[in-house]
Design an enzyme around this catalytic site. Structure first.
Site, mmCIF file in Angstrom:
data_model
loop_
_atom_site.group_PDB
_atom_site.id
_atom_site.type_symbol
_atom_site.label_atom_id
_atom_site.label_comp_id
_atom_site.label_asym_id
_atom_site.label_seq_id
_atom_site.Cartn_x
_atom_site.Cartn_y
_atom_site.Cartn_z
ATOM 1 N N GLU A 103 13.927 -1.461 -11.039
ATOM 2 C CA GLU A 103 13.385 -1.044 -9.979
ATOM 3 C C GLU A 103 12.287 0.198 -10.117
ATOM 4 O OE1 GLU A 103 12.871 -1.828 -6.928
ATOM 5 O OE2 GLU A 103 12.073 -0.167 -5.968
ATOM 6 N N GLU A 122 3.374 -1.656 -10.123
ATOM 7 C CA GLU A 122 2.910 -2.197 -8.771
ATOM 8 C C GLU A 122 2.012 -1.064 -8.200
ATOM 9 O OE1 GLU A 122 5.354 -2.958 -5.271
ATOM 10 O OE2 GLU A 122 6.746 -1.356 -5.949
ATOM 11 N N LYS A 149 8.390 -0.092 -9.573
ATOM 12 C CA LYS A 149 7.421 0.803 -8.964
ATOM 13 C C LYS A 149 6.277 1.104 -9.779
ATOM 14 C CE LYS A 149 8.620 0.531 -5.671
ATOM 15 N NZ LYS A 149 9.737 -0.195 -5.108
ATOM 16 N N CYS A 159 -1.404 -10.541 5.930
ATOM 17 C CA CYS A 159 -2.387 -10.520 6.860
ATOM 18 C C CYS A 159 -1.755 -10.038 8.113
ATOM 19 C CB CYS A 159 -2.905 -12.075 7.355
ATOM 20 S SG CYS A 159 -3.616 -12.875 6.101
ATOM 21 N N LYS A 219 2.543 -6.137 2.314
ATOM 22 C CA LYS A 219 4.037 -5.393 2.474
ATOM 23 C C LYS A 219 5.043 -6.825 2.878
ATOM 24 C CE LYS A 219 6.864 -2.210 3.256
ATOM 25 N NZ LYS A 219 7.262 -1.513 2.068
ATOM 26 N N ARG A 265 -0.370 -5.225 5.483
ATOM 27 C CA ARG A 265 0.170 -6.304 5.400
ATOM 28 C C ARG A 265 -1.030 -7.147 4.728
ATOM 29 N NH1 ARG A 265 3.577 -8.049 9.178
ATOM 30 N NH2 ARG A 265 2.929 -10.245 8.901
ATOM 31 N N ASN A 298 -2.558 -15.538 10.660
ATOM 32 C CA ASN A 298 -1.503 -15.231 9.540
ATOM 33 C C ASN A 298 -0.751 -16.274 9.055
ATOM 34 O OD1 ASN A 298 0.131 -13.819 7.943
ATOM 35 N ND2 ASN A 298 1.344 -13.026 9.689
ATOM 36 N N GLY A 299 -1.040 -16.795 7.896
ATOM 37 C CA GLY A 299 -0.050 -17.988 7.701
ATOM 38 C C GLY A 299 -0.767 -18.952 6.674
ATOM 39 N N HIS A 352 18.098 -6.012 -29.155
ATOM 40 C CA HIS A 352 17.936 -7.506 -29.185
ATOM 41 C C HIS A 352 16.348 -7.854 -28.958
ATOM 42 C CE1 HIS A 352 22.255 -8.056 -29.385
ATOM 43 N NE2 HIS A 352 22.380 -7.330 -28.420
ATOM 44 N N TRP A 367 -4.650 -11.047 3.512
ATOM 45 C CA TRP A 367 -4.510 -11.037 2.288
ATOM 46 C C TRP A 367 -4.554 -12.574 2.035
ATOM 47 C CZ3 TRP A 367 -0.653 -13.954 -0.546
ATOM 48 C CH2 TRP A 367 -0.254 -13.410 -1.683
HETATM 49 C C1 F6R Z 1 8.144 -3.615 -4.189
HETATM 50 C C2 F6R Z 1 8.149 -4.528 -2.680
HETATM 51 C C3 F6R Z 1 8.483 -6.040 -2.734
HETATM 52 C C4 F6R Z 1 9.604 -6.164 -1.844
HETATM 53 C C5 F6R Z 1 9.553 -8.003 -1.889
HETATM 54 C C6 F6R Z 1 10.614 -8.276 -0.684
HETATM 55 O O1 F6R Z 1 8.182 -2.302 -3.717
HETATM 56 O O2 F6R Z 1 7.991 -3.738 -1.828
HETATM 57 O O3 F6R Z 1 9.032 -6.356 -4.084
HETATM 58 O O4 F6R Z 1 10.569 -5.607 -2.040
HETATM 59 O O5 F6R Z 1 8.444 -8.262 -1.220
HETATM 60 O O6 F6R Z 1 10.168 -7.889 0.359
HETATM 61 P P1 F6R Z 1 11.433 -7.744 1.724
HETATM 62 O O7 F6R Z 1 12.334 -6.901 1.390
HETATM 63 O O8 F6R Z 1 10.473 -7.234 3.070
HETATM 64 O O9 F6R Z 1 11.850 -9.168 2.060
#
Ligand code: F6R
Length: 615
Positions: free
Chosen positions: A488, A495, A492, A2, A610, A27, A101-102, A511, A75
């Site tokens: 990773e 997501e 990517k 949010c 984010k 956000r 937000n929260g 395995h 969100w």
């Molecule tokens: C993936 C992504 C998330 C963040 C995770 C941690 O692309 O962005 O998996 O890495 O939510 O976020 P931070 O680094 O802000 O604690």
């Protein structure tokens, strides 16, 4: 999770709030709303969908006039994303309006109590409960808005960044924070409120970041008064000069923020070195490490806590720290760590990694580690973020704002900071020879240029993306330092393109996951020279003999894998320990192009946000 924006001053609030919401959309983006006060009426428009949908609906339904405005991009936590559950929320009388937000965890008990006093609720949200609790307090106690907010917040359990407006007190907005970020932009007789400073950087470079447990009454005519929510004590607010500029938060000619941020990696990595590494002199300066060098290098164990991509950076760091500094490292999902009664002692050092510096699970893990006496070191990107303030010491990544929801430059700069830290500890402990130390430093300095070269494979990667964009599943394999890169790469892809993808250590394939391989299955294999090259080549043979499609990330000039793989993507040669900084690049571009070709919203993938400020 949010984004909130507010304005009170002499300008039209609507364009300020609307543009602010667009900047904060990273956000959360399942619904949005704006409240405007034009001196007589408090009007509200909200809708399921994005800020663009809100703009269309609002401009055709209410007047955009008014010098006070509150906006929210959501969100969803409590209640599905729909018009009614969107913020802002009115109180029952219609006098108060709130953005939040929260999460208010005890909202259900509060709601039941309020119902017994005749309050009714339209939405399923905890936020509507909070605004009515404030109204209830104000009715019962006959106090001003600021006091009512304070009394109400002291009855809640949970996390919040809120802004509340009462149309009977049109010169003020009351804000408060606990666990969710809140910045106040200070202009000439005008004030801006936002989850971060991006909504107001073109209007003012002066900002106050509220600390957890603080609230402020922001008055158009009299300025800002900050106090502690718990004990009412006054706080002298620190007005900070912002380093952010407009260019950093705009797309700069790129189609998406994610692509811009992928291409920013050479400069982001250089910025992370700047002022820290003097390769020719063999010097690494990191104030947070220098000031605590004995404490960190004598650690019995390093525990790394993080989530998502930051957790993957932590896994890379585990290999690097153990290899260079010979300190045992464990890497934990912050969300698991906090709930499993972990064994932590005063001899442990905890490293918390977080791009946003606001991730609730990571924050909770830090608090737990501190309670148990561990020394906590933060690696964050957002300057002044909650995690950077909660930790005993730390190092910023200096990647600049990362706006695309999928993390890219944060990952490579986290690895950069952690590598510098490991090298510094290794030198201090004598676990690395001077020539090896110098070689690594000199090679580190070449990394930004090599990342640039790796980006040169973009067209080849686009070509490969077009062939595999319709795959239903995808496997990513890597070994050693590149195993976390495989994880990773898979993250990517899933997501942003919603294609199911899994990362594995290459040798684990036999395995179990090998059963998945057939002619439909693309397998991305990181097969750079050195390390376990020959073993990975054997793994590639195993895939090939089961008709899997192989996309291999190889060292420039490689011929052996080229003969086996269906496609190769070259990266420049580097020292094994530094390969993750290069092998990550093609994986980011591959998922980016696949997602674009599939028509997905790359910068704002579904269901994500984010910064994850809820558990
Ligand atoms: C993936 C992504 C998330 C963040 C995770 C941690 O692309 O962005 O998996 O890495 O939510 O976020 P931070 O680094 O802000 O604690």
């Amino acid at each position: 999770m949010c984004g909130i924006v507010g304005y009170i001053g002499h300008r039209d609030a609507y364009p300020v709030v609307l543009k602010g919401l667009q900047r904060l959309e990273y956000r959360g983006y399942d619904s949005a709303g704006i409240a405007l006060y034009d001196g007589e009426e408090l009007k509200l428009c909200k809708t399921k969908g994005k800020v663009a949908d809100l703009k269309e609906k609002l401009e055709s339904s209410i007047s955009t006039k008014g010098n006070v405005g509150l906006g929210h991009t959501r969100w969803a936590t409590h209640g599905v994303p729909n018009d009614v559950n969107s913020h802002p929320h009115y109180s029952n009388s219609g006098n108060l309006v709130i953005i939040h937000n929260g999460i208010i965890e005890n909202y259900d008990a509060l709601k039941k109590e309020l119902k017994t006093r005749g309050f009714t609720f339209e939405s399923d949200t905890d936020t509507e409960v909070l605004v009515n609790l404030i109204e209830d307090v104000s009715n019962k106690e006959g106090v001003k808005l600021g006091k009512a907010v304070q009394i109400a917040l002291n009855q809640t359990v949970g996390a919040y960044a809120i802004a509340v407006f009462d149309k009977r007190k049109p010169n003020e907005i009351v804000v408060a924070r606990l666990g969710s970020p809140l910045a106040i932009g200070v202009g000439e007789d005008e004030f801006f409120i936002a989850s971060d400073a991006s909504p107001f950087i073109e209007y003012t470079s002066n900002a106050i970041y509220l600390e957890d447990g603080e609230m402020a009454v922001v008055r158009r005519d009299k300025g800002i008064k900050v106090r502690k929510i718990k004990d009412d004590s006054l706080v002298d607010p620190y007005v900070q000069e912002l380093q952010l500029n407009l260019e950093q938060i705009e797309k700069g000619g790129y189609e998406h923020f994610m692509l811009k941020e992928i291409y920013e990696q050479p400069s982001a990595i250089s910025d992370t070195f700047r002022g820290r590494m003097l390769a020719d002199k063999g010097i690494i300066r990191m104030a947070g490490v220098d000031d605590n060098i004995e404490r960190i290098s004598n650690a019995k164990r390093i525990l790394i806590v993080a989530c998502g991509t930051s957790w993957h950076a932590g896994l890379v760091a585990e290999y690097i720290f153990e290899d260079l500094a010979r300190i045992p490292v464990e890497v934990e999902y912050a969300s698991e760590f906090r709930y499993r009664n972990p064994i932590i002692s005063e001899n442990d050092v905890v490293i918390a990694i977080s791009q946003s510096g606001e991730t609730a699970d990571t924050m909770a893990a830090i608090k737990l580690a501190k309670e148990k006496g561990a020394f906590v070191f933060g690696v964050c990107n957002v300057v002044g973020s909650s995690i950077s303030r909660e930790t005993h010491a730390g190092a910023y990544t200096h990647a600049g704002p990362e706006i695309g929801v999928a993390s890219t430059k944060a990952f490579t700069t986290q690895i950069t900071v952690l590598t510098l830290m490991a090298l510094k500890l290794a030198k201090h402990k004598g676990t690395i020879s001077h020539p090896d130390f110098m070689l690594l430093l000199q090679e580190m300095e070449r990394i930004p240029g090599k990342v640039k070269l790796a980006l040169g494979s973009n067209e080849n990667i686009k070509f490969i993306a077009d062939i595999y964009k319709d795959a239903r599943n995808c496997l990513y394999l890597g070994r050693g330092f590149n195993f976390p890169v495989a994880l990773e790469g898979a993250l990517k892809l899933k997501e942003i393109s919603y294609i199911h993808a899994e990362g594995y250590p290459a040798a684990e394939m036999k395995h179990g996951p090998i059963a998945l391989i057939d002619e439909q299955m693309p397998v991305v294999v990181i097969a750079t020279k050195k390390g376990h090259y020959e073993k990975v080549v054997s793994n590639i043979q195993e895939i090939k003999s089961r008709s899997g499609k192989i996309i291999a990330i190889v060292t420039e000039g490689d011929t052996e894998v080229r003969d086996l793989a269906d496609h190769v993507i070259e990266v420049p040669e580097t020292m094994e320990l530094l390969t993750p900084l290069l092998t990550t690049i093609p994986l980011q571009l591959l998922s980016y192009h696949i997602a674009v070709m599939l028509g997905k919203n790359v910068d704002q993938p579904r269901n994500l946000a984010k910064s994850v400020t809820v558990e």
